[in-house]
Design a protein around this motif. Structure first.
Motif, PDB file in Angstrom:
ATOM      1  N   GLN A  88       8.233  -7.497  26.558  1.00 27.35           N
ATOM      2  CA  GLN A  88       8.132  -6.998  25.185  1.00 27.35           C
ATOM      3  C   GLN A  88       7.051  -7.732  24.407  1.00 27.35           C
ATOM      4  O   GLN A  88       6.308  -7.131  23.628  1.00 27.35           O
ATOM      5  CB  GLN A  88       9.473  -7.133  24.465  1.00 27.35           C
ATOM      6  CG  GLN A  88       9.440  -6.591  23.037  1.00 27.35           C
ATOM      7  CD  GLN A  88      10.818  -6.543  22.435  1.00 27.35           C
ATOM      8  OE1 GLN A  88      11.652  -5.737  22.817  1.00 27.35           O
ATOM      9  NE2 GLN A  88      11.070  -7.434  21.507  1.00 27.35           N
ATOM     10  N   ALA A  91       3.802  -6.283  25.501  1.00 25.89           N
ATOM     11  CA  ALA A  91       3.602  -4.945  24.952  1.00 25.89           C
ATOM     12  C   ALA A  91       3.261  -4.997  23.470  1.00 25.89           C
ATOM     13  O   ALA A  91       2.398  -4.256  22.989  1.00 25.89           O
ATOM     14  CB  ALA A  91       4.857  -4.096  25.182  1.00 25.89           C
ATOM     15  N   TYR A  94      -0.219  -6.007  23.094  1.00 23.59           N
ATOM     16  CA  TYR A  94      -1.073  -4.870  23.441  1.00 23.59           C
ATOM     17  C   TYR A  94      -1.222  -3.932  22.245  1.00 23.59           C
ATOM     18  O   TYR A  94      -2.332  -3.489  21.920  1.00 23.59           O
ATOM     19  CB  TYR A  94      -0.477  -4.115  24.631  1.00 23.59           C
ATOM     20  CG  TYR A  94      -1.182  -2.813  24.928  1.00 23.59           C
ATOM     21  CD1 TYR A  94      -2.353  -2.798  25.683  1.00 23.59           C
ATOM     22  CD2 TYR A  94      -0.701  -1.607  24.436  1.00 23.59           C
ATOM     23  CE1 TYR A  94      -3.021  -1.606  25.929  1.00 23.59           C
ATOM     24  CE2 TYR A  94      -1.360  -0.420  24.680  1.00 23.59           C
ATOM     25  CZ  TYR A  94      -2.515  -0.425  25.429  1.00 23.59           C
ATOM     26  OH  TYR A  94      -3.178   0.752  25.670  1.00 23.59           O
ATOM     27  N   ASN A  95      -0.125  -3.624  21.574  1.00 23.59           N
ATOM     28  CA  ASN A  95      -0.188  -2.751  20.401  1.00 23.59           C
ATOM     29  C   ASN A  95      -1.042  -3.371  19.296  1.00 23.59           C
ATOM     30  O   ASN A  95      -1.792  -2.675  18.595  1.00 23.59           O
ATOM     31  CB  ASN A  95       1.220  -2.458  19.890  1.00 23.59           C
ATOM     32  CG  ASN A  95       2.027  -1.613  20.862  1.00 23.59           C
ATOM     33  OD1 ASN A  95       1.475  -0.821  21.617  1.00 23.59           O
ATOM     34  ND2 ASN A  95       3.336  -1.796  20.861  1.00 23.59           N
ATOM     35  N   ILE A 144       4.543   0.087  29.768  1.00 21.11           N
ATOM     36  CA  ILE A 144       4.996   0.635  28.487  1.00 21.11           C
ATOM     37  C   ILE A 144       5.531   2.040  28.664  1.00 21.11           C
ATOM     38  O   ILE A 144       6.560   2.414  28.089  1.00 21.11           O
ATOM     39  CB  ILE A 144       3.845   0.601  27.459  1.00 21.11           C
ATOM     40  CG1 ILE A 144       3.553  -0.845  27.038  1.00 21.11           C
ATOM     41  CG2 ILE A 144       4.180   1.442  26.233  1.00 21.11           C
ATOM     42  CD1 ILE A 144       2.340  -0.997  26.154  1.00 21.11           C
ATOM     43  N   SER A 145       4.860   2.835  29.496  1.00 23.93           N
ATOM     44  CA  SER A 145       5.285   4.221  29.708  1.00 23.93           C
ATOM     45  C   SER A 145       6.628   4.318  30.427  1.00 23.93           C
ATOM     46  O   SER A 145       7.354   5.300  30.260  1.00 23.93           O
ATOM     47  CB  SER A 145       4.216   4.975  30.515  1.00 23.93           C
ATOM     48  OG  SER A 145       3.003   5.030  29.810  1.00 23.93           O
ATOM     49  N   LEU A 150       9.964   0.074  24.930  1.00 26.17           N
ATOM     50  CA  LEU A 150       8.563  -0.293  24.739  1.00 26.17           C
ATOM     51  C   LEU A 150       7.740   0.921  24.325  1.00 26.17           C
ATOM     52  O   LEU A 150       6.829   0.812  23.495  1.00 26.17           O
ATOM     53  CB  LEU A 150       7.995  -0.899  26.026  1.00 26.17           C
ATOM     54  CG  LEU A 150       8.659  -2.183  26.523  1.00 26.17           C
ATOM     55  CD1 LEU A 150       7.964  -2.673  27.782  1.00 26.17           C
ATOM     56  CD2 LEU A 150       8.643  -3.260  25.444  1.00 26.17           C
ATOM     57  N   LEU A 151       8.066   2.071  24.900  1.00 29.78           N
ATOM     58  CA  LEU A 151       7.352   3.294  24.539  1.00 29.78           C
ATOM     59  C   LEU A 151       7.606   3.646  23.080  1.00 29.78           C
ATOM     60  O   LEU A 151       6.691   4.062  22.361  1.00 29.78           O
ATOM     61  CB  LEU A 151       7.783   4.437  25.453  1.00 29.78           C
ATOM     62  CG  LEU A 151       7.015   5.763  25.294  1.00 29.78           C
ATOM     63  CD1 LEU A 151       5.524   5.557  25.546  1.00 29.78           C
ATOM     64  CD2 LEU A 151       7.567   6.819  26.240  1.00 29.78           C
ATOM     65  N   SER A 154       5.507   1.419  20.986  1.00 29.38           N
ATOM     66  CA  SER A 154       4.111   1.823  21.080  1.00 29.38           C
ATOM     67  C   SER A 154       3.839   3.074  20.258  1.00 29.38           C
ATOM     68  O   SER A 154       2.802   3.177  19.583  1.00 29.38           O
ATOM     69  CB  SER A 154       3.755   2.070  22.551  1.00 29.38           C
ATOM     70  OG  SER A 154       2.399   2.421  22.685  1.00 29.38           O
TER      71      SER A 154
END
Length: 226
Positions: A88, A91, A94-95, A144-145, A150-151, A154
Motif C-alpha cells: 500500500q 501504491a 506511485y499515485n 494495483i490492478s 489499491l485500485l 488509485s
C-alpha cells in the motif's frame, strides 16, 4: 522526477480522501526519523518493488523481502504490520508520483481546445516516458490492478487529478458543464493506463507509433464521450 518514490501534495490529498470515505489505510507501525531507520525503510520498499516485478504481489512473502533487502523479518515488522501495508505504501507513492508528473506539465492554462489537446499530449507523453524509464512501473501497475483496495485508491487519485485539471481547463468546452468535463478527464486518465501497459511490453521499435496511435484514440474518445 525521482521515480516512483517521488511525493506530491496532490497524491497525499487523494490518499486522505480515500481514507476519510471509509477505506482504512494499513497503518504503519513506525515511520523512522533517524537516517539508519530511513535507509532500512527505503530498502524494504525497494526490495518489495523488485520482488513484485519478478513475482507479482500474490506470491509476495515477507521472507523474500527480508532476503532481498537485508532487513530481518523482525526488522520489517518494526515498520510495517503486514506485507499488504508495504504494498500500500508503494501504491500510494506511485499515485503521488503520477500527480507530480501531471502537474509538472500543467504550468499554464491553455487558451482554447486545440491548446488543451497539445497540453494533454504533453502530459500523456511525460506519463508514458516516465513509466518506460522505470523498470518497476509495470510490476506496480499490475499489482494495483489486481488488488481491489489499491485500485480504489488509485481511482480516487485519478478523480482528484481530473478535478485539478478541470480547474485549469474549465470554459474551453462550452457545451459541457464542469461535472461532464471532470468525467471525461477522469475516463481519459483511466483509459491511458492500458495504453501505457501495452507500450511497456511492446518491442522498443514499435513503442513510439503505438503511443502516438493510442493518444489519437484517447483524444478522439475524450471529444466524443458522454
Amino acid at each position: 522526477m525521482n521515480g516512483i518514490g517521488a511525493i506530491s501534495k496532490n497524491g497525499s490529498d487523494a490518499r486522505m480522501m480515500v481514507e476519510s470515505e471509509g477505506t482504512p489505510a494499513q497503518q504503519l507501525t513506525r515511520r523512522p526519523r533517524q537516517k539508519r531507520g530511513k535507509e532500512k525503510f527505503e530498502a524494504i520498499l525497494d526490495a518489495t518493488k523488485s520482488v513484485m516485478v519478478e513475482m507479482g504481489s500474490v506470491g509476495l512473502r515477507i521472507q523474500d523481502i527480508s532476503a532481498r533487502s537485508g532487513v530481518s523479518v523482525g526488522g520489517i515488522y518494526q515498520y510495517f504490520p503486514s506485507k499488504e501495508a508495504i504494498v500500500q505504501e508503494i501504491a500510494d507513492r506511485y499515485n503521488d508520483w503520477i500527480g507530480a508528473l501531471i502537474f509538472d506539465v500543467l504550468q499554464y492554462s491553455p487558451e482554447n481546445a486545440e491548446g488543451f489537446e497539445d497540453l494533454f499530449r504533453a502530459i500523456f507523453q511525460a506519463y508514458a516516458q516516465a513509466h518506460l524509464n522505470d523498470q518497476n512501473s509495470l510490476g506496480i501497475f499490475l499489482c494495483i490492478s489486481s488488488e481491489r483496495s489499491l485500485l480504489q485508491r488509485s481511482m480516487q487519485a485519478s478523480q482528484d487529478h481530473a478535478e485539478r485539471v478541470a480547474d485549469l481547463t474549465d470554459g474551453l468546452f462550452p457545451g459541457w458543464d464542469r461535472a461532464e468535463l471532470v468525467r471525461r478527464l477522469y475516463l481519459a486518465m483511466v483509459m491511458s493506463r492500458p495504453l501505457i501497459e501495452a507500450a511497456m511490453v511492446a518491442p522498443e521499435a514499435e513503442r513510439a507509433v503505438m503511443l502516438d496511435t493510442g493518444f489519437d484514440l484517447l483524444i478522439t474518445s475524450f471529444r466524443q464521450a458522454g
